[in-house]
Design a protein around this motif. Structure first.
Motif: not given
Length: 325
Positions: A130-135, A141-149, A316-321
């Protein structure tokens, strides 16, 4: 008609690949058990156990690399590529992550039990991912923290607390449980380094070999310093299967590389995590020689870790797109 046949074929093949991945995932707890017993034989010396495990894996990879002219040439290009500085320096030392995991296996797996060890390791990996995705470490593509994560991370922490809860009164055991958790957090960025080296050299085999060299070199230097200071007397074990830790890890990597083509990363990650957790619980239950007692909270913790990993892997939606584009 062809579309219908392809759908039926996929409905049959995918479940078989999932089962194969679950069995492949069981190699990880088997490796932990081997390295844990190796460390136990060496009086809890995780450093010495990791040197032997890395050494056996490095021997196998050296034979594989030397067998082909192309891989020999790709490996020989590493010094030149390092001097060119085209790749950030931290990619070249990703082998430290694997060294930490194997060190923690030798130091703590036999005391914690394979199930507790694997659960805390996977929990650390979930949080690290999760941290690697966030930063943006190792991802496009960076993935912001969301509820699922965030929920996945909470499940990972809860799983760790559950599996170590029977040992609250044993500070030494709790301290040892920190090792695989920290190793998991550190190991989260290792795939990014491995992938970058593989892309730079043109070979994943070369990347894996380089990782083994880095891990083995660091661990060996530390062991030699300790021997020189009189802190440890190093002796090779006489039981043949204690040298299988490295080859088991290599076999797991090879199987995952083959299976990902038919499953994709999401299904592969879920199935392999399930295999790791199921295999570790079964190992502790079916092999009493390991000396680990499986509590109900151990099983519950493994289940919570699997749920947390599954939630954290939901794109996440951003990752899927990004994937669709």
């Amino acid at each position: 008609m062809n579309s219908s046949n392809n759908r039926v074929k996929k409905d049959v093949v995918v479940p078989l690949l999932v089962l194969a991945t679950i069995f492949a995932g069981m190699l990880s707890p088997l490796q932990s058990a081997v390295n844990g017993q190796l460390g136990n034989t060496l009086h809890g010396d995780g450093n010495a156990a990791a040197v032997i495990s890395f050494g056996s894996g490095l021997v196998v990879m050296t034979v594989i690399i030397l067998a082909r002219h192309s891989t020999r040439a790709q490996f020989a290009s590493i010094p030149r590529k390092m001097r060119a500085h085209d790749l950030p320096w931290w990619n070249w030392i990703a082998g430290i992550c694997g060294a930490m995991v194997v060190f923690s296996e030798g130091a703590s797996a036999s005391v914690l039990g394979v199930a507790t060890f694997q659960t805390t390791l996977i929990s650390g990996l979930v949080i690290s991912g999760l941290l690697c995705d966030r930063f943006g470490i190792g991802v496009e593509v960076k993935q912001p923290f969301n509820f699922a994560r965030i929920l996945g991370a909470v499940c990972a922490i809860a799983a760790t607390i559950l599996v170590v809860s029977p040992n609250w009164s044993a500070p030494k055991v709790i301290g040892l449980a920190v090792l695989p958790f920290l190793a998991g957090i550190l190991a989260g960025w290792q795939p990014a380094g491995n992938s970058a080296i593989a892309k730079e050299t043109g070979s994943m085999l070369v990347s894996i070999t380089w990782n083994f060299i880095v891990g083995f070199s660091i661990l060996t230097v530390i062991l030699l310093v300790r021997i020189g200071m009189g802190q440890v007397s190093f002796e090779l074990p006489h039981v043949w299967w204690m040298y299988l830790g490295g080859p088991l890890g290599l076999l797991s990597i090879a199987l995952m590389a083959l299976l990902v083509r038919g499953l994709g990363l999401l299904l592969l990650g879920l199935a392999s995590t399930a295999g790791q957790l199921i295999g570790s619980v079964l190992m502790d239950l079916l092999i009493p020689q390991l000396g680990a007692h499986v509590y109900m909270v151990t099983v519950l913790g493994a289940l919570v870790a699997l749920i947390g990993a599954g939630i954290a892997m939901i794109p996440s939606q951003k990752e899927a797109e990004s994937t669709n584009n």
